[in-house]
Structures are given as structure tokens and as C-alpha cells.
Design a protein around this motif. Structure first.
Motif, PDB file in Angstrom:
ATOM      1  N   ALA A   1      -2.010   7.055  12.357  1.00 32.84           N
ATOM      2  CA  ALA A   1      -0.868   7.752  12.958  1.00 32.84           C
ATOM      3  C   ALA A   1      -0.123   6.820  13.918  1.00 32.84           C
ATOM      4  N   GLU A   2      -0.859   6.102  14.744  1.00 35.00           N
ATOM      5  CA  GLU A   2      -0.236   5.163  15.689  1.00 35.00           C
ATOM      6  C   GLU A   2       0.451   4.022  14.942  1.00 35.00           C
ATOM      7  N   PHE A   3      -0.216   3.474  13.950  1.00 32.64           N
ATOM      8  CA  PHE A   3       0.352   2.404  13.136  1.00 32.64           C
ATOM      9  C   PHE A   3       1.673   2.851  12.512  1.00 32.64           C
ATOM     10  N   GLY A   4       1.669   4.025  11.908  1.00 31.18           N
ATOM     11  CA  GLY A   4       2.871   4.563  11.284  1.00 31.18           C
ATOM     12  C   GLY A   4       3.977   4.844  12.274  1.00 31.18           C
ATOM     13  N   THR A   5       3.617   5.431  13.402  1.00 27.35           N
ATOM     14  CA  THR A   5       4.605   5.743  14.434  1.00 27.35           C
ATOM     15  C   THR A   5       5.294   4.481  14.926  1.00 27.35           C
ATOM     16  N   GLN A   6       4.523   3.453  15.186  1.00 23.37           N
ATOM     17  CA  GLN A   6       5.103   2.209  15.693  1.00 23.37           C
ATOM     18  C   GLN A   6       6.028   1.558  14.669  1.00 23.37           C
ATOM     19  N   PHE A   7       5.639   1.590  13.411  1.00 24.27           N
ATOM     20  CA  PHE A   7       6.504   0.988  12.392  1.00 24.27           C
ATOM     21  C   PHE A   7       7.728   1.844  12.098  1.00 24.27           C
ATOM     22  N   THR A   8       7.635   3.147  12.240  1.00 25.66           N
ATOM     23  CA  THR A   8       8.839   3.960  12.035  1.00 25.66           C
ATOM     24  C   THR A   8       9.849   3.690  13.144  1.00 25.66           C
ATOM     25  N   THR A   9       9.370   3.361  14.345  1.00 22.85           N
ATOM     26  CA  THR A   9      10.312   3.009  15.412  1.00 22.85           C
ATOM     27  C   THR A   9      11.012   1.682  15.109  1.00 22.85           C
ATOM     28  N   LEU A  10      10.407   0.867  14.245  1.00 24.17           N
ATOM     29  CA  LEU A  10      11.027  -0.405  13.852  1.00 24.17           C
ATOM     30  C   LEU A  10      11.934  -0.246  12.630  1.00 24.17           C
ATOM     31  N   GLY A  11      11.978   0.971  12.083  1.00 19.32           N
ATOM     32  CA  GLY A  11      12.893   1.228  10.982  1.00 19.32           C
ATOM     33  C   GLY A  11      12.249   1.529   9.645  1.00 19.32           C
ATOM     34  N   ILE A  12      10.932   1.591   9.590  1.00 20.89           N
ATOM     35  CA  ILE A  12      10.270   1.926   8.330  1.00 20.89           C
ATOM     36  C   ILE A  12      10.457   3.414   8.069  1.00 20.89           C
ATOM     37  N   ASP A  13      10.878   3.747   6.877  1.00 24.01           N
ATOM     38  CA  ASP A  13      11.103   5.133   6.469  1.00 24.01           C
ATOM     39  C   ASP A  13       9.755   5.821   6.263  1.00 24.01           C
ATOM     40  N   SER A  14       9.613   7.013   6.791  1.00 23.79           N
ATOM     41  CA  SER A  14       8.359   7.751   6.627  1.00 23.79           C
ATOM     42  C   SER A  14       8.125   8.148   5.172  1.00 23.79           C
ATOM     43  N   GLU A  15       9.122   7.977   4.323  1.00 20.29           N
ATOM     44  CA  GLU A  15       8.971   8.244   2.889  1.00 20.29           C
ATOM     45  C   GLU A  15       8.560   6.982   2.117  1.00 20.29           C
ATOM     46  N   ASN A  16       8.394   5.873   2.815  1.00 21.99           N
ATOM     47  CA  ASN A  16       7.945   4.632   2.204  1.00 21.99           C
ATOM     48  C   ASN A  16       6.608   4.893   1.506  1.00 21.99           C
ATOM     49  N   SER A  17       6.445   4.413   0.287  1.00 20.61           N
ATOM     50  CA  SER A  17       5.239   4.708  -0.496  1.00 20.61           C
ATOM     51  C   SER A  17       3.967   4.189   0.172  1.00 20.61           C
ATOM     52  N   VAL A  18       4.024   3.032   0.797  1.00 25.36           N
ATOM     53  CA  VAL A  18       2.850   2.491   1.485  1.00 25.36           C
ATOM     54  C   VAL A  18       2.514   3.370   2.688  1.00 25.36           C
ATOM     55  N   TYR A  19       3.536   3.778   3.413  1.00 26.21           N
ATOM     56  CA  TYR A  19       3.338   4.661   4.569  1.00 26.21           C
ATOM     57  C   TYR A  19       2.681   5.967   4.125  1.00 26.21           C
ATOM     58  N   LYS A  20       3.215   6.566   3.074  1.00 29.25           N
ATOM     59  CA  LYS A  20       2.673   7.830   2.577  1.00 29.25           C
ATOM     60  C   LYS A  20       1.241   7.661   2.079  1.00 29.25           C
ATOM     61  N   ASN A  21       0.960   6.548   1.411  1.00 24.46           N
ATOM     62  CA  ASN A  21      -0.383   6.295   0.922  1.00 24.46           C
ATOM     63  C   ASN A  21      -1.376   6.166   2.067  1.00 24.46           C
ATOM     64  N   LEU A  22      -1.001   5.430   3.098  1.00 27.67           N
ATOM     65  CA  LEU A  22      -1.874   5.287   4.271  1.00 27.67           C
ATOM     66  C   LEU A  22      -2.161   6.645   4.906  1.00 27.67           C
ATOM     67  N   TYR A  23      -1.106   7.434   5.084  1.00 27.91           N
ATOM     68  CA  TYR A  23      -1.248   8.738   5.714  1.00 27.91           C
ATOM     69  C   TYR A  23      -2.161   9.641   4.888  1.00 27.91           C
ATOM     70  N   GLU A  24      -1.945   9.669   3.578  1.00 24.37           N
ATOM     71  CA  GLU A  24      -2.768  10.505   2.705  1.00 24.37           C
ATOM     72  C   GLU A  24      -4.217  10.032   2.698  1.00 24.37           C
ATOM     73  N   LEU A  25      -4.429   8.746   2.663  1.00 31.68           N
ATOM     74  CA  LEU A  25      -5.768   8.179   2.671  1.00 31.68           C
ATOM     75  C   LEU A  25      -6.520   8.570   3.949  1.00 31.68           C
ATOM     76  N   ALA A  26      -5.834   8.439   5.061  1.00 33.42           N
ATOM     77  CA  ALA A  26      -6.468   8.746   6.348  1.00 33.42           C
ATOM     78  C   ALA A  26      -6.736  10.243   6.509  1.00 33.42           C
ATOM     79  N   ASN A  27      -5.986  11.064   5.838  1.00 35.34           N
ATOM     80  CA  ASN A  27      -6.121  12.503   6.032  1.00 35.34           C
ATOM     81  C   ASN A  27      -6.880  13.208   4.917  1.00 35.34           C
ATOM     82  N   THR A  28      -7.475  12.443   4.000  1.00 35.91           N
ATOM     83  CA  THR A  28      -8.325  13.077   2.980  1.00 35.91           C
ATOM     84  C   THR A  28      -9.698  13.292   3.578  1.00 35.91           C
ATOM     85  N   THR A  29     -10.331  14.334   3.114  1.00 34.72           N
ATOM     86  CA  THR A  29     -11.662  14.622   3.652  1.00 34.72           C
ATOM     87  C   THR A  29     -12.750  14.415   2.641  1.00 34.72           C
TER      88      THR A  29
END
Length: 145
Positions: free
Chosen positions: A117-145
Motif C-alpha cells: 500500500a505504501e509502495f503504491g501510494t508513493q508511486f501514484t504521487t509520482l504519476g503512476i496510474d492506479s490502473e497500471n497492470s503492475v500496480y494492480k497485480n501487486l495490490y491483488e497479490l498482497a491482498n489475496t488470502t
């Protein structure tokens, strides 16, 4: 990187050691290594604005490697948790101290969720789109149980 900084650097691969069999409290903030991932890039972007394509390329490279490492850590953690449960069942011990406490595996996963979450937040402040496939993959990976 100077050798005097190396001992202080923690990474995603260190997370299981922080929580496995340590009886530590559940994590409540991102690991320090996350800041080390984005801070140099953030500093560069402040000095050299209008580097959107470069930032995206760097994010996707780092994010892809980060994703691979998280997958490995989560898989190893899952295997360890399964092994410990089997051992516990073989010994026929009751888990009387569970009373609503998080398991070590849950703590490891929580720390990874906070870090991603912190990694993604910091990169979105630099202009990375939250719909970026790598961003979405990281988020989904971290939130799977």
C-alpha cells in the motif's frame, strides 16, 4: 550503496523472520525498506520533472521484481504455516493461545499489505496510474488470502 547502510536495510524477504515464532504484535506501519525503494526515484523526480515515461518504466521494473519476491515469500510462508499445523496436529497439542490473536502467517501477510500500500501510494504521487497492470497485480497479490 555503502556497507555501513547494509545492516539497517530490511527487505520483504526478512518479514517472515520478524514474525515467525516471535510473539510480536501485529504490524501497524510499512517496513523501512519500502521507503528505500521509492525515495531515490522521488528525489530524482523533484530535480527532473516531466519524466512520466521514465517513472512508469522504473515502477514497472521494480514492481515486477517486487511482485516476484512477494510471491516467493507468501508461498514459503504458506508452506511453513501448513508444516507447523501438521506438526501441531501430530503432537496433538491444542492451540489455546489463539484467543483472537493473529497467526504468524497473518502478521506476515498484514506487513506485506502495508508495504505494498505504501509502495503504491508513493508511486501514484509520482504519476503512476492506479490502473497500471503492475500496480494492480501487486495490490491483488498482497491482498489475496
Amino acid at each position: 550503496m555503502s556497507s555501513k547502510c547494509t545492516p539497517a536495510i530490511k527487505s520483504v524477504t526478512d518479514i517472515p523472520r520478524q514474525y515467525r515464532r516471535t510473539n510480536r504484535a501485529p504490524p501497524s506501519e510499512p517496513s523501512t525498506y519500502v521507503k528505500q525503494l521509492y525515495l531515490p526515484i522521488s528525489d530524482f523526480c523533484e530535480k527532473c520533472p516531466k519524466m512520466e515515461s521514465w517513472i512508469t518504466s522504473v515502477f514497472e521494473t521494480i514492481g515486477s521484481e517486487y511482485s516476484k519476491t512477494i510471491s516467493e515469500v507468501l508461498e514459503a510462508s504458506r508452506k511453513m504455516e501448513v508444516s507447523l499445523l501438521k506438526l501441531q496436529q501430530m503432537r496433538k497439542t491444542k492451540n489455546t493461545d489463539k484467543d483472537g490473536k493473529m497467526t504468524d502467517d497473518e502478521k506476515i501477510r498484514q506487513q506485506i499489505r502495508l508495504d505494498v500500500a505504501e509502495f503504491g501510494t508513493q508511486f501514484t504521487t509520482l504519476g503512476i496510474d492506479s490502473e497500471n497492470s503492475v500496480y494492480k497485480n501487486l495490490y491483488e497479490l498482497a491482498n489475496t488470502t
